[in-house]
Write a protein that holds these residues in place. Sequence first.
Motif, PDB file in Angstrom:
ATOM      1  N   ARG A 141      -1.190  12.802  -6.991  1.00  0.00           N
ATOM      2  CA  ARG A 141      -2.389  12.728  -6.320  1.00  0.00           C
ATOM      3  C   ARG A 141      -2.421  11.269  -5.735  1.00  0.00           C
ATOM      4  O   ARG A 141      -3.268  10.476  -5.913  1.00  0.00           O
ATOM      5  CB  ARG A 141      -3.635  12.904  -7.092  1.00  0.00           C
ATOM      6  N   PRO A 142      -1.277  10.947  -4.910  1.00  0.00           N
ATOM      7  CA  PRO A 142      -1.193   9.458  -4.470  1.00  0.00           C
ATOM      8  C   PRO A 142      -2.002   9.455  -3.329  1.00  0.00           C
ATOM      9  O   PRO A 142      -2.657  10.293  -2.482  1.00  0.00           O
ATOM     10  CB  PRO A 142       0.159   9.423  -3.978  1.00  0.00           C
ATOM     11  N   THR A 143      -2.607   8.235  -3.087  1.00  0.00           N
ATOM     12  CA  THR A 143      -3.241   7.730  -1.798  1.00  0.00           C
ATOM     13  C   THR A 143      -2.232   7.760  -0.847  1.00  0.00           C
ATOM     14  O   THR A 143      -1.108   7.913  -0.581  1.00  0.00           O
ATOM     15  CB  THR A 143      -3.447   6.422  -2.002  1.00  0.00           C
ATOM     16  N   LEU A 144      -3.134   7.633   0.543  1.00  0.00           N
ATOM     17  CA  LEU A 144      -2.465   7.878   1.699  1.00  0.00           C
ATOM     18  C   LEU A 144      -1.091   6.756   1.868  1.00  0.00           C
ATOM     19  O   LEU A 144      -0.053   7.088   2.235  1.00  0.00           O
ATOM     20  CB  LEU A 144      -3.217   7.520   2.887  1.00  0.00           C
ATOM     21  N   GLU A 145      -1.371   5.598   1.628  1.00  0.00           N
ATOM     22  CA  GLU A 145      -0.588   4.517   1.537  1.00  0.00           C
ATOM     23  C   GLU A 145       0.923   4.833   0.775  1.00  0.00           C
ATOM     24  O   GLU A 145       2.138   4.688   0.896  1.00  0.00           O
ATOM     25  CB  GLU A 145      -0.971   3.096   1.497  1.00  0.00           C
ATOM     26  N   ARG A 146       0.325   5.230  -0.641  1.00  0.00           N
ATOM     27  CA  ARG A 146       1.490   5.578  -1.552  1.00  0.00           C
ATOM     28  C   ARG A 146       2.230   6.699  -1.125  1.00  0.00           C
ATOM     29  O   ARG A 146       3.567   6.900  -1.199  1.00  0.00           O
ATOM     30  CB  ARG A 146       0.700   6.003  -2.994  1.00  0.00           C
ATOM     31  N   GLN A 147       1.675   7.713  -0.350  1.00  0.00           N
ATOM     32  CA  GLN A 147       2.349   9.007   0.176  1.00  0.00           C
ATOM     33  C   GLN A 147       3.448   8.366   1.119  1.00  0.00           C
ATOM     34  O   GLN A 147       4.534   9.057   1.086  1.00  0.00           O
ATOM     35  CB  GLN A 147       1.204   9.938   0.803  1.00  0.00           C
ATOM     36  N   ARG A 148       2.974   7.561   2.074  1.00  0.00           N
ATOM     37  CA  ARG A 148       4.041   7.083   2.917  1.00  0.00           C
ATOM     38  C   ARG A 148       5.138   6.453   2.173  1.00  0.00           C
ATOM     39  O   ARG A 148       6.335   6.532   2.703  1.00  0.00           O
ATOM     40  CB  ARG A 148       3.214   5.819   3.980  1.00  0.00           C
ATOM     41  N   GLU A 149       5.003   5.494   1.401  1.00  0.00           N
ATOM     42  CA  GLU A 149       6.146   4.979   0.681  1.00  0.00           C
ATOM     43  C   GLU A 149       6.949   5.958  -0.067  1.00  0.00           C
ATOM     44  O   GLU A 149       8.245   5.775   0.138  1.00  0.00           O
ATOM     45  CB  GLU A 149       5.521   3.947  -0.577  1.00  0.00           C
ATOM     46  N   LEU A 150       6.254   6.925  -0.899  1.00  0.00           N
ATOM     47  CA  LEU A 150       6.942   7.915  -1.195  1.00  0.00           C
ATOM     48  C   LEU A 150       7.985   8.834  -0.428  1.00  0.00           C
ATOM     49  O   LEU A 150       8.900   9.155  -0.519  1.00  0.00           O
ATOM     50  CB  LEU A 150       6.151   9.071  -2.149  1.00  0.00           C
TER      51      LEU A 150
END
Length: 438
Positions: free
Chosen positions: A212-221
């Motif tokens: 359940r990552p944040t949007l910014e974390r989703q981009r990194e991943l």
Amino acid sequence: MFRAADGREDGAAPSAHGPVTGLAGAEAGDPLGLLDLFGDSFVRDPHPWLDRLRSEAPVHHDPATGLWLVSRPQDIRHVLLDTDRYLPDNAQSAVTPLPVAVMRILVRAGFRLPPALANNGTASHAGLRRAVARFFDARSVTAAVPAIERIAGELLDELTARGAGPAGLDLFASFAQILPCRVLMELLGIHGVDPATLIAWSDASLELFWGRPTLERQRELAELVAEFHQWLAATVRDTTAPPGSFVEALAAHRLPDGAPLDVDTAVAACFFVFIAGQSTTGQLLATVLRSALTEPGVWPRAAEEPGLAEAWVEEVLRREPPVTTWRRVTAEPTRLAGVDLPAGAPVLLMLMGSGSDPELFPDPARMCPGRENARGHLAFGAGRHLCPGATLARTEAAVALRAAARRLPGARPADAPAEPPMLGLLSFRAPLQVRVET
């Protein structure tokens, strides 16, 4: 084609209906309304929730995720074995919807997850599974034991040579996490990538699709997952794969109609195998080591007592498996345990709770190596999608426990907060540190 958790295809807009919070469910009179599958309470100790689900709501709709939670072992087994009504199509779908910005990163890398293994309910599954499973059958795993023992010894040599830091030795980052990756690379004939890179790619994939990552974390991943996919595609397309290697076997595989396996499906198979073969196995090793350290008397016994390491691993799989849940989707309206499910209902099988049903396992909270029905759990699933790497995972975990207990006979949990940081994804749970003093 890859889909978000709600069934949207590439680039589709998210649903206008946001998730319902647990509190809202509680206020509506639902006794399980405070359940949060990603919350600290559930991640730290899911068993009270699993026990309650099993006894009070064996088929429970979770408004926060839209998933139907299935908790009783007999119902879980029924779903896994009824492959006509319950399809694996959503097994690798993103739990948290992927926004357009994140989709673009994956699309630019050519990322696709066509039906291959875990998400494959088509006629191609059986043959592809056979091609993969021969690398992990009992004969192959037995032959690999000397290599597993050698790699475990090398890693423990490196760990002890570096010495303990102020917080002690971490058996997760320097041992449990790396051992399965190096074993998998050797077993499958994989070269040209550093284990740390493969681990980072694999862990990013788990978090992006099951977290359940944040949007910014989703981009990194997504950037890491894109790199992973591009490397897999280049590896599959490489015509110089060593004879007898995993990639060479995929290149030689033929589909039911006689056509060669396409690159996208081969990459999807590699994607699943590489993650399951090293990230989830590393999670199992971490749980096995930590539990053996904290249970009085187990660590010294594991070093010398024949069969104790194997029996301990089985108890951990029963009570604390790394793969805690798995998903299915209904092919048609159906009735399960007295509950009507519509067609297209996403089902979440609570595998972890299956090993703690008191009707199957007396005194389920007690770790009891050597139980009469030790393998009666569903940690590896059941039926045609039973985990093909189960034998390898069990063997690696037993070898790791025995080797660590022999090399570090005086190991004890390091003085630190009582609970280590935990991986808490929808389908994966494990300690992220196993710090010890020697």
